[in-house]
Design an enzyme around this catalytic site. Sequence first.
Site, short mmCIF file in Angstrom:
data_model
loop_
_atom_site.label_atom_id
_atom_site.label_comp_id
_atom_site.label_asym_id
_atom_site.label_seq_id
_atom_site.Cartn_x
_atom_site.Cartn_y
_atom_site.Cartn_z
N GLU A 91 -4.23 1.52 -8.34
CA GLU A 91 -5.28 0.55 -8.08
C GLU A 91 -6.34 0.48 -9.16
O GLU A 91 -7.41 -0.06 -8.96
CB GLU A 91 -5.94 0.82 -6.73
CG GLU A 91 -6.61 2.16 -6.61
CD GLU A 91 -7.37 2.26 -5.29
OE1 GLU A 91 -8.20 1.39 -5.03
OE2 GLU A 91 -7.13 3.21 -4.54
N LYS A 102 -3.84 9.02 3.32
CA LYS A 102 -5.08 8.73 4.02
C LYS A 102 -5.12 7.28 4.48
O LYS A 102 -6.00 6.53 4.07
CB LYS A 102 -6.29 9.05 3.14
CG LYS A 102 -6.14 8.55 1.71
CD LYS A 102 -7.42 8.74 0.92
CE LYS A 102 -7.21 8.30 -0.49
NZ LYS A 102 -8.38 8.37 -1.32
N ASN A 111 -9.73 -14.88 18.28
CA ASN A 111 -9.15 -14.72 16.96
C ASN A 111 -9.51 -13.33 16.52
O ASN A 111 -10.67 -13.00 16.35
CB ASN A 111 -9.73 -15.77 16.01
CG ASN A 111 -9.31 -15.52 14.57
OD1 ASN A 111 -8.43 -14.71 14.31
ND2 ASN A 111 -9.94 -16.21 13.65
N GLY A 112 -8.50 -12.51 16.36
CA GLY A 112 -8.75 -11.13 15.95
C GLY A 112 -7.88 -10.17 16.73
O GLY A 112 -6.76 -10.50 17.11
N MET A 165 -3.03 15.83 -3.37
CA MET A 165 -1.58 15.81 -3.27
C MET A 165 -1.21 15.57 -1.80
O MET A 165 -2.07 15.37 -0.97
CB MET A 165 -0.93 17.09 -3.79
CG MET A 165 -1.28 17.43 -5.22
SD MET A 165 -0.88 16.15 -6.42
CE MET A 165 0.88 16.27 -6.55
N CYS A 222 -5.02 -15.09 14.80
CA CYS A 222 -4.89 -16.52 15.02
C CYS A 222 -5.94 -17.37 14.35
O CYS A 222 -6.86 -16.88 13.74
CB CYS A 222 -5.00 -16.79 16.50
SG CYS A 222 -5.15 -15.33 17.47
#
Lengths: 1502, 488
Positions: A909, A960, A249-250, A494, A18
């Site tokens: 990435e 992971k 908030n959180g 893998m 929020c």
Amino acid sequence: MRLKKQGLYSPEFEHDNCGAGFICSLDGNKSNDIIHKALEILKKLEHRGAVSSDGKTGDGAGILIDIPHDFFVNVCAFELPKAGDYAVSNVFLPQRENQRNFCVGALESEIKAQGLVLLGWRTVPVNKSVPGRIAMETAPFIAQIFIGKERDIQDEATFNRKLFIARKKAEHCIYNSKLSEQGFFYLPSLSTKIIIFKGLLMPEDISLYFTDLQDPRVITRLALVHQRFSTNTFPTWDLAQPFRYMCHNGEINTLRGNVARMRSREELLKSDLFGADIKEILPIILPHKSDSATLDMVVELLLMTGRSLPEVMMILVPEAWEKNDNMSPEKRAFYEYNSCMMEPWDGPASIPFTDGNFIGAVLDRNGLRPSRYSVTKDGFVIMSSETGVVDIAPKNLALHGRLEPGKMFLVDMSAGRIINDEEIKEQIALKHPYKKWVQDNLVHLKDIPYNDCPLFIGEAKLDQRKAAYGYTLEDIDSIVMPMAETAKEPMGSMGTDTPIAVLSQKPQLLYNYFQQLFAQVTNPPLDGIREEMITDISLTLGSDHNIFDTTEKHCRKLKIQNPVISKEDLDKIKNYDVNPNYKVTSIQMLYTVDKGHNGLEDGLELLLEEASKALDNGSNILILSDRYISKEKAAIPALLACSYVNNGLQALGKRSNASIIIESAEPREVHHFCLLFGYGASAINPYLVNEIIAEQIKENETSSYTFEEAIKNYNQAVGKGILKVMNKMGVSTLNSYRGSQLFECLGIHSKVIDKYFPRTTSRIQGIDLYEIEKELSKRHKNAFSEFKPDGGLELEIGGDYRWRRDGEKHLFNPLTIAKLQKAVRNNEADTYKEYANLVNEQSKDLMTIRGLLEFSNFDPIPLEDVEPWTEIVKRFKTGAMSYGSISKEAHENLAIAMNRIGGKSNSGEGGEDAERFYKNQTGDWKNSAIKQVASGRFGVSSNYLTNATEIQIKMAQGAKPGEGGQLPGPKVNPDIAKTRNSTPYVGLISPPPHHDIYSIEDLSQLIFDLKSANREARINVKLVSEVGVGTVAAGVSKAKADVILISGFDGGTGASPLTSLKHTGLPWELGIAEAQQTLVMNDLRNRVRLECDGQLKTGRDVAIACLLGAEEFGFATAPLVASGCIMMRACHLNTCPVGIATQNPELRKKFKGEPEHVVNFMYFIAQELREIMAQLGFKTVDEMVGQVQKLDRKKVGAHYKSAGIDLSPILHQVAVIPGTKLYNTTKQEHHIEDSIEFDIIEKAHPALYRKDKMSLDFPIRNTDRAIGAIISNEISKKYGAAGMPDNTLKLNFTGAAGQSFGAFATKGLTMTVYGNTNDYLGKGLSGAKLVIKVPLEATIVPHDNVITGNVTLYGATSGEAYINGKAGERFCVRNSGATAVVEGIGDHGCEYMTGGVAVILGQVGRNFGAGMSGGIAYVYNPNKTFESICKSDGLLLLPVNEQEDIKILKTLIENHYNATQSPRAQEILEQWDSKLEDFVKVFPEEYKLALERIAQETTETL
Amino acid sequence: MGKTTGFLEFDRKVEAYEKPEERIKNYKEFTVPLKEKDLKDQGARCMSCGIPFCHSGCPLGNLIPDFNDAVYKGKWEKAAHLLHATNNFPEFTGRLCPAPCEEACVLGINEDPVTIENIEKNVAETAFAKGWVVAKPPQNRTGKTIAVIGSGPAGLAAAQQLNRAGHLVTVYERDTKVGGLLRYGIPDFKMEKQVIDRRLAILEEEGILFKTGIEVGKDIAATELKQNYDALLLSGGASIKRGLDIPGASLEGVVQAMDFLKQSNKRIAHETYTNVDLLAKGKEVIVIGGGDTGSDCIGTSIRQGATHVTNFEIMPKGTTERTESQPWPFYPMRLKTTSSHAEGAERFFSINTKEFVGDTQGKLIGLKTIEVHWEYNPGKRPKLVEMAGTEKTWKADLVLLAMGFTGSERSVADQLGVHLDIRTNIEATEYSYKTNIEGVYAAGDQRRGQSLIVWAIAEGRQAAHHIDTYLMGNSNLPLKGAGDLPRL
């Protein structure tokens, strides 16, 4: 009111995040204007909230204000006593009158029972036309109740307590009433000071709905406001915030553990003030509330114990004291004392709170939520998630500040001042002699002398025990010994392709039926390595005490630093009975194996009985031990025993009296330990592992370490592993993790779960106690078989991680790989069929959930009628594998193949070389259609994003989830460094979280940023399957993602701890089905495309994914195998012998894959899919999406374990209006077109298209977000990475800029803000110059004021930033090339920085330079305090005395002065020679070595 | 496991041979062992694959990466233990196996594969040398009795496994000594007989009974055994030799390779034999058949002093590289040059013998051939086509027929009523090794047809498990698990 649990959906997993804030008058002046200002705050935070599918219903918003006494006196039809002598609350009531009357009656009677006076009721006027349709359907009837106190009540506390008891009892009465509308009943507050107006409303609608708020007579000193962003669209009125004492908030990551532990604490609640009533108000925590609501209920209880609100907050949300040496001993003692009583309620959390006298806020130890405040000269304090939410004239500004991690901020309105953190906390810490109490009472295990060494004479032979507990050779060689040798968890690569435990024909340990939960999107995983200072794994053992008291008894505990203990440690504890405060009882976890599962059941009952008896006899430490197994006696699985005793004692109301220690031969992997702690253990001695290590050392004469070292290493490795698992869930301390049950069970029947693992999710049922015992006794009996032939292996081979013939089965095995490679290389359709049959045909060897399904309801059509394969493959994607994790050759091969067929490859990435963005002469294109944005942000620049068709935000990775990654320096060769915009040979770390996504609204922001950076590209959010992923997907859909990818847990990786490979996340079948069901239920499915990946290997796999709800499909391992991968599983070692997962030039030459191989693979898959489509009667994939009625549970081929599996939740079809499309039909409304940037672009035409120099002025507000991204996108489109000449377009803004100002801003832009900015300034900065300066009229001292938010220059690759003030936490995180000057920063500065330069001319927070492997920081350090703050490894702290350094530094400070006229810069420059000595150069060692190596290489090539 | 970069650091190195001119002077083994350091380095080349295809390629399921790692680390006893866990007789396979494991070795995709077989041999020899291979008679006896008919590698492996399970095993062998083709088919220069004898001594010490010189079906009725034992294992091999039905086949000097080799082996072992001397000394020898037996004939002929040795193979000359249709990791048909070839034989391919030519005494003096090629049609058996005009006559004093075996002898099967398959092998599946007659099992070449020693041992072990299960209800004898790579 709420959606019911159905299919895979459960309301339990809803999350919310929020925007929050408050405004108050420092000197206590009341006005109506404050309400308007407060609501203005909310409106300006609207982008942090979300809207339902009806476009009108918000997720909830509200406001807390002083009770407007004068107003009530005027409007009430009855007499009111003087202010403070009565309480009032809005009461949410059922809509149906009869039920409403019942509730009113119940409440009134409890009020009377407490001796309070009902003054009267007032119907709250509301405008029903305001809320959205969905909100109105669930709207309660709202009335105000006024309650007066009896004359004999003198003090406020008593009145409050009575109000509390009355409300609680009324709640229990009504919630137990089974009324159909009982859920409506709710009191947002019941206070003599404040009142709360809230509901499922949009912020701007609050005062329109509650018309009282528009009345000028309604005046207040303070207003606390909140707006909610819930992950799905079934938020309710009562869960809107603020709550009674706070808003939040959180997300409370530790909630499950906290709730379980609170339940135990209730046993001990005792209070003279409450008397017998105390039992009536239980349970304190009502079920089915949000995390914030739950925290509020506990805050309320603790307030009732007489503690002050700040003290309560300190106890619940302690700062990270464990490793803070600079903290005062008194405060430390306070925290240590309270940690014996209460585990942290771990955020991310920014919690504004008020009791009506004080208003304040606290930020959790991680500091992951933004909390900015401003104080004005005319006496207002404004705090909120963002700055700029209330317009403040620069002249009126007194201070810009921010809440720091773990710190508190308090406004005393009666004293008219702000009390700082130190002052509040020191005062509280001195209330009791905590230091003395802790010194006198808290015992540390390491201090207990060791004087006894019992041998366990009569234990069965080691080999027998190893076999009985299911140890395999692989366990010993690949798990236990590597940990004993290296003190680290073993790594693998893998994915995993073995059967889930319930489908395996190998006897499984019970642990393997549980999967770890992890944080994604709604809460961030933590970085326990780089941000170690906020973590702790110590635990205390002993009895708990009544939290209403504060006595020295409370800390009479035994503290263990690492609760994975050795046999010697356990001996010490066993003998600690000499201390009268401890009574240790050992209980055997054994059962008579001949009695079968009845024996096991009886054994468990007996265990609980003995535990209970031991507690009655005063024991406070219970050791559950499985020593002394024999032919007759087998061990009860430790997890089963631990959980049953933990939960059983709780049910008996005795749990708080003792701690549980597990002495077991079973646990060996990190996952096992996590489960035992997660189900209530406080210490574990894995004694058989200890014995095995001893045996191995004895056998291996050459070992370089002693037994003691090995045990220490092993325990340390487990400790680190546990930390990592906790961190994945966002939990910082083991104290909070213990008992939190943060697991999902896969494959155990709910009968077992309900009894032994209550409140654990288990959605597909599975084995019963009978089968558990059968697996166990099979192992046991074999181990104790009198007859074992010689010549074989003494233990099973294992084969979980590396394939072995007699080991666990793998989908990819020699035959399937050989067949697939032959098929794609020679283009042999028949061989592909053989391959597909080997994978698909699982009737004998069950491997996967999809293997249990079969197609049904055939309605065949001719194959020609099915859309052609060329259409189908456009939905196919290859997985996100970075260049770096795989070789250039392999990476480009996939890209070329996918571009040839119109599918999409994924950059991974690691960025992408810009040369690949253009087609080559043969027409082949190496550009990856999907560009990934992961937490490391490597290579993410405006140009990179501009060249994407799809941008994927990687929230988690199947192999992971919740973990980061690392590319070690030696692997970062110059080519890779170039693509990643980093320095060669400098190691690169991807942090566990995205440092700009700590919650759902942050994700929404990043989506907005990326969409701004390339509005043609689809934004894809990658999630990993776990329970609740559907709810997360709904939230992500509301956050405006275009595509949501649900990955299975079994997907591949270049490197991952083995624990994560197997034990985190779930198969995609569950995830994709849950996502589909939840999105359809929420009417959100049509907005997004759903994608699925994770060990997709055949057309049949794709067909099933499609029928469960996916419309796009990703493949990673299989195309790699098609390209030559032979599952070496050495990706993390850089030794891939087929040139795929390696950067070694010699090995790369061995790559023999061709684009044709990948194309053939995709072709075969599509053809197989087409055949299935023809059988089922689908012409197009779209038609097929979500048609689960075409799937059935396979009738044949069950083995004894799989028989109990119930797949109906997966095959659940959500009821929809006929004709509803179950796939993506519409586009998300991103509102990019509303950006002021289009206006700017229009005006800046000459600059953008003719490179004419221009300077333009604009106002800016916090709602103007990601400014610069769109313009940069235009520049990149036109000029590529080169951008424009410096300063071509100067943009000057006045005001408070919104989040992500200057995101991805590219070269040629100079953007100046006169005012301040929010979080993520210069995110992904790609060459632009940013200047943030204090407005001319302002009188504040820049270096004392916070002028920009957290996470500045995250992932910046080039450019400059000059910041005329302080920045928040994580300044320059993962900066790899930008130059920045700032006048002060918060914690974790320059974290993970790999390049660029940071100059800090002011205060520096803690943990500077953690994970910093490159770049240079120059820190102004006149007080010589920096050395004590900067303790990260591998950093050289040097004086600035080399000519080059001096030149750089001086130039930058001069630039800063020229850009901002900073007084601090001026002062330094004026006294340059003397000030130079006050600078420290922070130089990462790794960077130094890399620079030397590069210099050497350059010389060599010359 | 293993040395991560071992395969990048070390080249393949196998043991060398003595020079041909030296080694042909006697019948001894002629390999030159590697030093321990070299062996460890070779072990270090193993990459500890996620999927060890070698382990799949090995019909025994040898735990290759595991023992390679142990060798690399110098843990020889552990290596021996791991090796024996799946292979009763690694000293046999370490010498004689064509090593399908090495064909499937991942390193073999683009480098020379790991020297798996040589490591195996050295592990086995070290184990014997260090005295780690000792008899381990079972602790308990079950009281069940089993007759194993045929003492080749299948029979011996089954016997040892069943004996370990506590059963009393009697092995019947019609020849004078135990070992079957191991003893009488394999020349000493490939494996000296003491290698078999030292293993047999262990088996005997463990309690296995050997009855030699008794031919079941002739000297004793199979039905009698059936009555006297709780279970029977037929492991008599595929002993029907393939002949060449062309004119002159009965000429003196046209000899079956097995007769020739067997006699040679007996001669060297100082055993008596009854047939006339079959000697290559001073003769022009032609060996028909390009396989291992043919190769053994070449080596033996050369050692006997043949003036010239020629070798015919009807199939075309293979390549040393794999073909596209036989990709890694499958076992490829490729041109193999054995140590015997290197000792001096002339080889001819795509050649078919049409007629043996004799003198008036009925003694062979030569033969006639024609060159051939094969026509391949999808879905049909390849067709042999003779190439006109390529006829040729060869001088020959001794022709050795080394063309393999066509099936097993029927007498025992017939007496028991056991079904045969169309290839005259005993009908029993590889999932149960059970024949149609209860209690009668079959393994090795007699079940699967002519094959490798490694397959024989594997079959014996697997069959033992099933026999044990049959007798006891369940079995603790290990199975090798699924994963055999098929032949293409």
